[in-house]
Design an enzyme around this catalytic site. Structure first.
Site, PDB file in Angstrom:
ATOM      1  N   ASP A 109       0.922  -1.133  -0.008  1.00 12.38           N
ATOM      2  CA  ASP A 109       0.027   0.086  -0.182  1.00 12.38           C
ATOM      3  C   ASP A 109       0.998   1.184   0.038  1.00 12.38           C
ATOM      4  OD1 ASP A 109      -2.287   1.702  -0.088  1.00 12.38           O
ATOM      5  OD2 ASP A 109      -3.188   0.816   1.813  1.00 12.38           O
ATOM      6  N   ASP A 110       0.330   2.526  -0.502  1.00 15.10           N
ATOM      7  CA  ASP A 110       1.067   3.710  -0.401  1.00 15.10           C
ATOM      8  C   ASP A 110       1.419   3.992   1.071  1.00 15.10           C
ATOM      9  OD1 ASP A 110      -1.549   4.099   0.243  1.00 15.10           O
ATOM     10  OD2 ASP A 110      -1.572   5.823  -1.469  1.00 15.10           O
ATOM     11  N   ASP A 113      -2.165   4.949   8.034  1.00 11.88           N
ATOM     12  CA  ASP A 113      -2.257   6.006   8.602  1.00 11.88           C
ATOM     13  C   ASP A 113      -2.616   5.733   9.974  1.00 11.88           C
ATOM     14  OD1 ASP A 113      -3.440   8.484   9.703  1.00 11.88           O
ATOM     15  OD2 ASP A 113      -3.556   9.414   7.831  1.00 11.88           O
TER      16      ASP A 113
END
Ligand code: PRP
Ligand code: MG
Length: 175
Positions: A109-110, A113
């Site tokens: 995934d980028d 968070d």
């Protein structure tokens, strides 16, 4: 209700901006691949869409992995986090490659968070290796390999979400 303060978006709560150019993103993905090369080989890459698609393509190319599957999850409407929605699960053939638990699979995934998205995918593939390019402190414990940590109050601007625009000089009141 009257007088109630409007709810702040995740981006508004994040005081700092961390803009990432295509060039920087490509470099960070390559750096991630160097680390992953020590961990693999991997049978397949599982991209968490949509943000994971771009790093997954770069990582798969560098590692020589040809099988790429997606798990499609949405939670943020631009910058407001809502309920997680699994729009598409992991395919049966990718599940088989990972022996049902994700062994030998690489989830990409980028960023992490709050960690909500990553936690859900980890539950689907407990033995997979989870890699992200960027990590914030709340999500960091969920990730096996990442490149850059930014503070929880930083909002990362990805190159596919942004465009070059005029920025007024400091003298004219630019923050
Ligand atoms: O750790 P979390 O708080 O769960 O946030 C991280 C997730 O949020 C973003 O995806 P988003 O839901 O915005 O969908 P997108 O990838 O399609 O942009 C990002 O790409 C991660 O997948
Ligand atoms: Mg995402």
């Amino acid at each position: 209700m009257a007088g109630e303060a409007p709810e702040l978006s995740a981006q508004e709560r994040a005081g700092r901006a961390f803009p990432v150019s295509w060039d920087q993103f490509h470099r960070d993905c390559r750096a991630l691949t160097w680390r992953l090369n020590e961990v693999g080989p991997f049978h397949a890459v599982i991209a968490i869409t949509r943000g994971g698609l771009v790093p997954a393509a770069i990582v798969a190319r560098e590692l020589g992995v040809r099988v790429i599957d997606t798990v499609c999850i949405a939670s943020y409407d631009h910058d407001k986090q809502g309920e997680l929605q699994v729009l598409k699960g992991i395919s049966e053939s990718a599940m088989k490659l990972g022996g049902g638990t994700g062994k030998g699979l690489l989830i990409v995934d980028d960023l992490v968070d709050t960690g909500k998205t990553g936690r859900l995918v980890r539950q689907m593939l407990p033995d997979a290796h989870f890699a992200t390019v960027y990590a914030k402190p709340k999500g960091r414990p969920l990730v096996d390999t990442f490149i850059t940590e930014v503070s929880q109050d930083t909002w990362i601007f990805f190159p596919w979400d942004t465009a070059l625009s005029y920025h007024p000089p400091l003298r004219d009141g630019a923050a």
